[in-house]
Scaffold this active site. Structure first.
Site, PDB file in Angstrom:
ATOM      1  N   TYR A  62       0.710  -1.260   0.028  1.00  0.00           N
ATOM      2  CA  TYR A  62       0.064  -0.119  -0.181  1.00  0.00           C
ATOM      3  C   TYR A  62       0.921   1.266  -0.066  1.00  0.00           C
ATOM      4  CZ  TYR A  62      -4.167   2.775   0.960  1.00  0.00           C
ATOM      5  OH  TYR A  62      -5.149   3.775   0.769  1.00  0.00           O
TER       6      TYR A  62
ATOM      7  N   LYS B  71       0.615   3.597  -3.385  1.00  0.00           N
ATOM      8  CA  LYS B  71       0.178   5.143  -2.869  1.00  0.00           C
ATOM      9  C   LYS B  71       1.134   6.013  -3.450  1.00  0.00           C
ATOM     10  CE  LYS B  71      -3.888   3.934  -2.306  1.00  0.00           C
ATOM     11  NZ  LYS B  71      -5.078   4.361  -3.107  1.00  0.00           N
TER      12      LYS B  71
END
Length: 260
Positions: free
Chosen positions: A149, A153
């Site tokens: 993540y 991101k």
């Protein structure tokens, strides 16, 4: 001040932030196309707001092209595209390659597919068009407990920055939505894999509708970063000004999670 968008597409809109955005834009008078991998959820939200459901996988280019073609036909064009679909997996360097690839597909390549399909229709039209990418504060900072993540991101933010720098003069307004904790199903997954990140974020977590309200206000301007949690700006400045101090603080938090 700019008028609220009238023709909107939202991916990942079967729940969470995406559904809240779809509801808010519909309440403001927009016609909304609702996309989600979960067809039942997409139809439920679309039925609630009088929108149009186009289920599909935001990580598949064919599905994204079909979504945009359908939305363009049904709405007569698109004023705002909310590239909101995202996925969170707990894990570290041992996370299997398949998981890395899946998360990169949803969190990064979905945005690439949107722009491949939309920019030829949008650029140099004489009317500004707006692309909202849901990135997360993890793209500005990090998320303990999830390597995939955090990395994807950061990549999503980098792509948003590149788009803004490359196409702003050709009528493309790019904005990056970077919330911290939001009360969605995704929030609890941050505590998987031995990290207490979700517990930490839960204290100041916002309801998705509050995030949608912030977005609606930000669409009146052109500011690149949309920060529903104002404190994130301070963390981002600290990270830039003194990365060693910031990383030391994050590691202290990680050690605290591991001793619980």
């Amino acid at each position: 001040m700019t008028a609220p968008p009238k023709r909107v597409v939202v991916t990942g809109a079967g729940g969470g932030i995406g559904a809240a955005l779809a509801r808010r834009f519909a309440a403001d008078g927009a016609r909304v196309v609702v996309n989600d991998l979960n067809a039942e959820a997409a139809h439920a939200v679309a039925g609630e707001i009088g929108g149009i459901a186009v289920p599909g996988d935001a990580a598949r280019e064919e599905d994204v092209q079909r979504l945009i073609d359908t939305a363009w036909t049904e709405l007569g064009g698109i004023d705002l595209f909310c590239s909101n679909a995202g996925v969170l997996s707990a894990g570290d360097e041992t996370t299997p390659d398949e998981q890395w690839q899946r998360d990169f597909g949803v969190n990064v390549m979905s945005h690439v597919y949107v722009t491949r399909a939309l920019l030829p229709r949008w650029l140099d039209t004489g009317e500004p068009k707006r692309l909202l990418l849901t990135v997360s504060a993890a793209g500005l900072l990090t998320l303990l407990g999830s390597a995939t993540y955090s990395v994807t991101k950061h990549a999503a933010l980098a792509y948003a920055e590149w788009l803004r720098a490359t196409y702003a003069h050709r009528g493309l307004i790019v904005q990056a939505l970077c919330p911290q904790g939001v009360r969605t199903d995704m929030l609890t997954r941050g505590d998987e894999g031995g990290s207490g990140a979700a517990s930490l974020l839960a204290e100041g977590a916002l309801d998705p509708s509050a995030v949608a309200d912030v977005v609606a206000g930000a669409l009146a301007g052109t500011g690149f970063l949309i920060l529903p949690h104002p404190e994130v700006e301070g963390y981002y400045r600290l990270r830039a000004d003194d990365p060693d101090r910031w990383l030391g603080g994050m590691n202290k938090l990680q050690r605290g999670f591991e001793t619980k």
